[in-house]
Design a protein around this motif. Sequence first.
Motif, short mmCIF file in Angstrom:
data_model
loop_
_atom_site.label_atom_id
_atom_site.label_comp_id
_atom_site.label_asym_id
_atom_site.label_seq_id
_atom_site.Cartn_x
_atom_site.Cartn_y
_atom_site.Cartn_z
N MET A 1 0.84 -1.20 0.00
CA MET A 1 0.00 0.00 0.00
C MET A 1 0.88 1.25 0.00
N LYS A 2 0.33 2.32 -0.53
CA LYS A 2 1.08 3.57 -0.63
C LYS A 2 0.38 4.66 0.18
N LYS A 3 1.17 5.63 0.64
CA LYS A 3 0.67 6.67 1.54
C LYS A 3 0.44 7.98 0.79
N GLY A 4 -0.82 8.44 0.79
CA GLY A 4 -1.16 9.69 0.13
C GLY A 4 -1.93 10.61 1.06
N ILE A 5 -2.24 11.78 0.54
CA ILE A 5 -3.03 12.75 1.28
C ILE A 5 -3.87 13.56 0.30
N ASN A 6 -5.05 13.94 0.74
CA ASN A 6 -5.98 14.71 -0.08
C ASN A 6 -5.79 16.21 0.18
N ALA A 7 -5.99 17.02 -0.84
CA ALA A 7 -5.77 18.46 -0.73
C ALA A 7 -6.73 19.15 0.24
N TRP A 8 -7.87 18.51 0.55
CA TRP A 8 -8.78 19.09 1.54
C TRP A 8 -8.17 19.07 2.94
N SER A 9 -7.06 18.39 3.12
CA SER A 9 -6.39 18.33 4.42
C SER A 9 -5.56 19.59 4.69
N PHE A 10 -5.50 20.48 3.73
CA PHE A 10 -4.69 21.69 3.85
C PHE A 10 -5.58 22.91 4.07
N ALA A 11 -4.99 23.97 4.56
CA ALA A 11 -5.75 25.19 4.83
C ALA A 11 -6.41 25.69 3.55
N PRO A 12 -7.63 26.20 3.64
CA PRO A 12 -8.28 26.77 2.44
C PRO A 12 -7.38 27.80 1.77
N GLY A 13 -7.34 27.73 0.46
CA GLY A 13 -6.53 28.66 -0.29
C GLY A 13 -5.11 28.18 -0.57
N THR A 14 -4.73 27.03 -0.03
CA THR A 14 -3.40 26.49 -0.31
C THR A 14 -3.31 26.11 -1.78
N SER A 15 -2.30 26.59 -2.45
CA SER A 15 -2.17 26.33 -3.89
C SER A 15 -1.83 24.87 -4.14
N PRO A 16 -2.15 24.36 -5.32
CA PRO A 16 -1.78 22.96 -5.64
C PRO A 16 -0.28 22.72 -5.51
N GLU A 17 0.52 23.71 -5.91
CA GLU A 17 1.98 23.55 -5.80
C GLU A 17 2.41 23.42 -4.35
N GLU A 18 1.78 24.20 -3.46
CA GLU A 18 2.12 24.13 -2.04
C GLU A 18 1.63 22.81 -1.43
N VAL A 19 0.47 22.33 -1.90
CA VAL A 19 0.00 21.01 -1.45
C VAL A 19 1.04 19.95 -1.79
N LEU A 20 1.56 19.99 -2.98
CA LEU A 20 2.57 19.01 -3.39
C LEU A 20 3.83 19.14 -2.55
N ARG A 21 4.27 20.37 -2.33
CA ARG A 21 5.51 20.58 -1.56
C ARG A 21 5.37 20.08 -0.13
N LEU A 22 4.29 20.48 0.54
CA LEU A 22 4.08 20.07 1.92
C LEU A 22 3.85 18.56 2.03
N SER A 23 3.13 18.00 1.07
CA SER A 23 2.89 16.55 1.09
C SER A 23 4.21 15.79 1.02
N HIS A 24 5.07 16.22 0.12
CA HIS A 24 6.38 15.58 -0.01
C HIS A 24 7.20 15.77 1.25
N SER A 25 7.18 16.97 1.81
CA SER A 25 7.94 17.26 3.02
C SER A 25 7.49 16.40 4.19
N ALA A 26 6.18 16.11 4.25
CA ALA A 26 5.62 15.34 5.36
C ALA A 26 5.78 13.83 5.16
N GLY A 27 6.33 13.42 4.04
CA GLY A 27 6.61 12.00 3.84
C GLY A 27 5.56 11.23 3.07
N PHE A 28 4.69 11.93 2.37
CA PHE A 28 3.68 11.24 1.56
C PHE A 28 4.26 10.91 0.18
N GLN A 29 3.86 9.76 -0.32
CA GLN A 29 4.30 9.35 -1.65
C GLN A 29 3.46 9.98 -2.76
N GLY A 30 2.22 10.32 -2.44
CA GLY A 30 1.32 10.88 -3.45
C GLY A 30 0.36 11.87 -2.85
#
Length: 281
Positions: free
Chosen positions: A1-30
């Motif tokens: 199994m792989k570890k991901g996160i949905n963009a609704w987990s981020f503060a409203p207004g977070t850009s898609p690019e920032e979602v990707l950056r923070l997701s990677h920083s937090a250790g998510f694969q996708g």
Amino acid sequence: MKKGINAWSFAPGTSPEEVLRLSHSAGFQGAELVLGETGKLSLESSPQELVSLRGRAEELGIEIHSLATMLQLQYNMVSDNPVVRQKALDATKVQIETAKVLGAETALVVPGYVGVDFIPDAETVRYDRAYDRALEAFSELAPFAEAAGIRIGVENVWNRFLTTPREMRGFLDEVDSHYVGSYFDIGNALGTGFPEQWIEILGHRIVKVHVKDYRTNPGGLSSFVDLLSGDVNFPEVLRALTDVGFNDYCSAEVTPYRWHPEQSVYNASASMDRIFGWNQN
């Protein structure tokens, strides 16, 4: 199994690019991004913008594995109004096309609703009509998704529709397409049943999983809580996923904290490591 996160987990207004950056920083694969009607990632996005976003994910080394949206709740796919139904169908086709350009595997689709308590003035649709209309819609969407190489994941949401695992299974079997499966939400299932039973009954039909936790008492939208602090029996959920051979993305969908909302992303990552036995010495 792989570890991901949905963009609704981020503060409203977070850009898609920032979602990707923070997701990677937090250790998510996708990451599962969200398509809006307007905005940075939306029905208005140009192919060039989508290719740029995909390139950013590749630079970071994180996968855009799925594309979600709220548009099928905004435009009810089984509405009594045929104009609204067509808007939902058209938006879903754009969602599928967008997912393809982003390099995603799956489009999360809400199959319309009979009623929605958390949407003010939402229409009420008779159940049998909703079922027939949903079958018609997905019979049209299935070959469209197949042509794009994108799997549709039908999510179990609080829409008073397809509310049991046997009915969801029957609906998917009636559509009868490899390209239409279940996007199973663990926390949503606990409101009316047991997620481990849903998993056992849906089996190979599950294409992706949302990981949420929920407290049954008092219940309601405010009872979605941090992972490992609710009533989901995660050991049984993990057993069931293993038993049915699920080996794809499990993506956290958590509520961002009011202050320092990025911390909820890191906490969710650590909780998922504990739940699924990842990165433990």
